[in-house]
Scaffold this motif. Structure first.
Motif, short mmCIF file in Angstrom:
data_model
loop_
_atom_site.label_atom_id
_atom_site.label_comp_id
_atom_site.label_asym_id
_atom_site.label_seq_id
_atom_site.Cartn_x
_atom_site.Cartn_y
_atom_site.Cartn_z
N TRP A 123 -10.36 -5.01 -0.17
CA TRP A 123 -9.52 -4.12 0.63
C TRP A 123 -10.36 -3.21 1.52
CZ3 TRP A 123 -6.87 -3.08 -4.63
CH2 TRP A 123 -6.01 -4.15 -4.92
N SER A 124 -11.50 -2.73 1.04
CA SER A 124 -12.32 -1.85 1.88
C SER A 124 -12.90 -2.66 3.03
CB SER A 124 -13.41 -1.17 1.06
OG SER A 124 -14.20 -2.12 0.40
N GLN A 152 -3.65 2.94 -4.59
CA GLN A 152 -3.62 4.27 -3.98
C GLN A 152 -2.40 5.06 -4.46
OE1 GLN A 152 -3.97 4.06 0.28
NE2 GLN A 152 -3.58 6.23 0.57
N ASP A 210 -15.19 1.98 -8.19
CA ASP A 210 -14.68 1.41 -6.94
C ASP A 210 -15.43 0.15 -6.53
OD1 ASP A 210 -12.59 3.21 -6.44
OD2 ASP A 210 -13.98 4.70 -5.63
N ASP A 211 -16.45 -0.21 -7.29
CA ASP A 211 -17.24 -1.39 -6.95
C ASP A 211 -16.72 -2.60 -7.71
OD1 ASP A 211 -19.18 -3.02 -5.87
OD2 ASP A 211 -20.74 -2.41 -7.30
N VAL A 221 -11.29 -4.19 -4.82
CA VAL A 221 -11.53 -2.99 -4.01
C VAL A 221 -12.45 -3.34 -2.85
CG1 VAL A 221 -12.21 -0.57 -4.03
CG2 VAL A 221 -11.27 -1.60 -6.10
N ARG A 222 -13.45 -4.17 -3.11
CA ARG A 222 -14.35 -4.61 -2.04
C ARG A 222 -13.56 -5.39 -0.99
NH1 ARG A 222 -18.02 -5.38 -6.51
NH2 ARG A 222 -17.55 -7.61 -6.65
N VAL A 236 -10.18 -2.86 5.63
CA VAL A 236 -10.04 -1.60 6.34
C VAL A 236 -11.17 -1.44 7.33
CG1 VAL A 236 -10.12 0.91 6.08
CG2 VAL A 236 -8.78 -0.45 4.48
N ALA A 237 -12.39 -1.80 6.88
CA ALA A 237 -13.57 -1.63 7.74
C ALA A 237 -13.49 -2.50 8.98
CB ALA A 237 -14.82 -1.96 6.94
N GLY A 286 -3.11 -3.72 -2.59
CA GLY A 286 -3.97 -2.54 -2.44
C GLY A 286 -3.20 -1.23 -2.42
#
Length: 278
Positions: free
Chosen positions: A271-272, A133, A263-264, A268-269, A275-276, A129
């Motif tokens: 990694w988000s 960035q 981003d969908d 990416v899902r 993070v969440a 990930g």
């Protein structure tokens, strides 16, 4: 935020739609893989999924790599990239890669997965990930492609992994993508669509006249900031016979901004979500 675009919003929507479809194909096939399936069978499933949904041509034919082939171990010649009769087993990582063309629009994606549990795979995927960035930040900063390649290498070393995209032909981490304009018939040469190759070679000639290249590597020809347009970017890292990567479109605007087309996407899902819940 207003972007000075080379590609208009309607066109970008078509590229995004095809990229979504390509990831759907890879994810659907990946989730259906079973012990004993071969790379060739997996690649054929991706092809059939996409042809059934209107794909008429390919930038390159679908690839599938299982086990230590995900890290391109001992790859010396281009033929080794093609799918083999390697069979998938429990705990094995895999990478599925496809580049469909539909109505002239192109997508080129990479999807990493694993059959069952593999702690090395999970660790690599979590660490991958940071590259998404890093790359967009460096492009926005106006750094040269060559320097960004170096920054990616530095992060790979810092994480203790191996650079595997350096094994790709030309050592490329990315290449430009655009609409395929060709009157040639649909035909494959060495795994690549002849129409897409004609478009790429045309871009290559034009870019070389400006001392640039549509191929992003670590050589002198990449010693310039990202050319405005779209780039299929694929950082690929490896460790102990496990390789992981993503590949997706980065949009670079004429005013030097950059953003990922979508981003969908599965990685990416992932990694988000991490993070969440962190």
């Amino acid at each position: 935020m207003s972007h000075s675009a080379v590609v208009d919003a309607a066109e970008l929507a078509r590229f995004r739609e095809l990229q979504q479809l390509a990831y759907e194909a890879a994810q659907s096939v990946g989730e259906g893989l079973e012990p004993g399936v071969t790379e060739r069978q997996a690649a054929r499933r991706i092809r059939e999924y996409l042809v059934a949904r209107g794909v008429q041509d390919w930038f390159h034919t679908p690839f599938a790599w299982f086990g230590d082939r995900t890290a391109f171990r001992r790859f010396k010649v281009p033929l080794q990239f093609f799918p083999t009769n390697r069979r998938l087993a429990e705990g094995m990582p895999f990478i599925l890669d496809c580049a469909p063309v539909r109505d002239g629009y192109v997508a080129d994606i990479g999807y990493a997965g694993c059959l069952g549990e593999n702690r090395v795979f999970e660790r690599l995927m979590d660490d991958l990930g940071a590259y998404r960035q890093l790359i967009v930040e460096q492009v926005r900063a106006g750094n040269t492609l060559r320097d960004i390649y170096g920054a990616v290498d530095a992060l790979i070393s810092e994480q203790g992994y191996d650079n595997r995209h350096q094994v790709y032909p030309g050592r490329v981490i990315a290449h430009q993508v655009g609409k395929v304009h060709s009157r040639l018939p649909t035909f494959m040469v060495g795994g690549f669509g002849i129409r897409s190759l004609q478009t790429l070679f045309g871009d290559l000639l034009v870019e070389r006249m400006h001392h640039r290249s549509p191929l992003w590597a670590d050589g002198e020809i990449s010693n310039h900031p990202a050319t405005p347009g779209m780039w299929a970017v694929e950082p690929h890292i490896g460790f102990r016979g496990v390789g992981v990567k993503f590949e997706e479109i980065l949009v670079v605007t004429t005013d030097g901004d950059a953003y990922w087309l979508d981003d969908d996407l599965p990685h990416v899902r992932r990694w988000s979500g991490k993070v969440a819940t962190a």
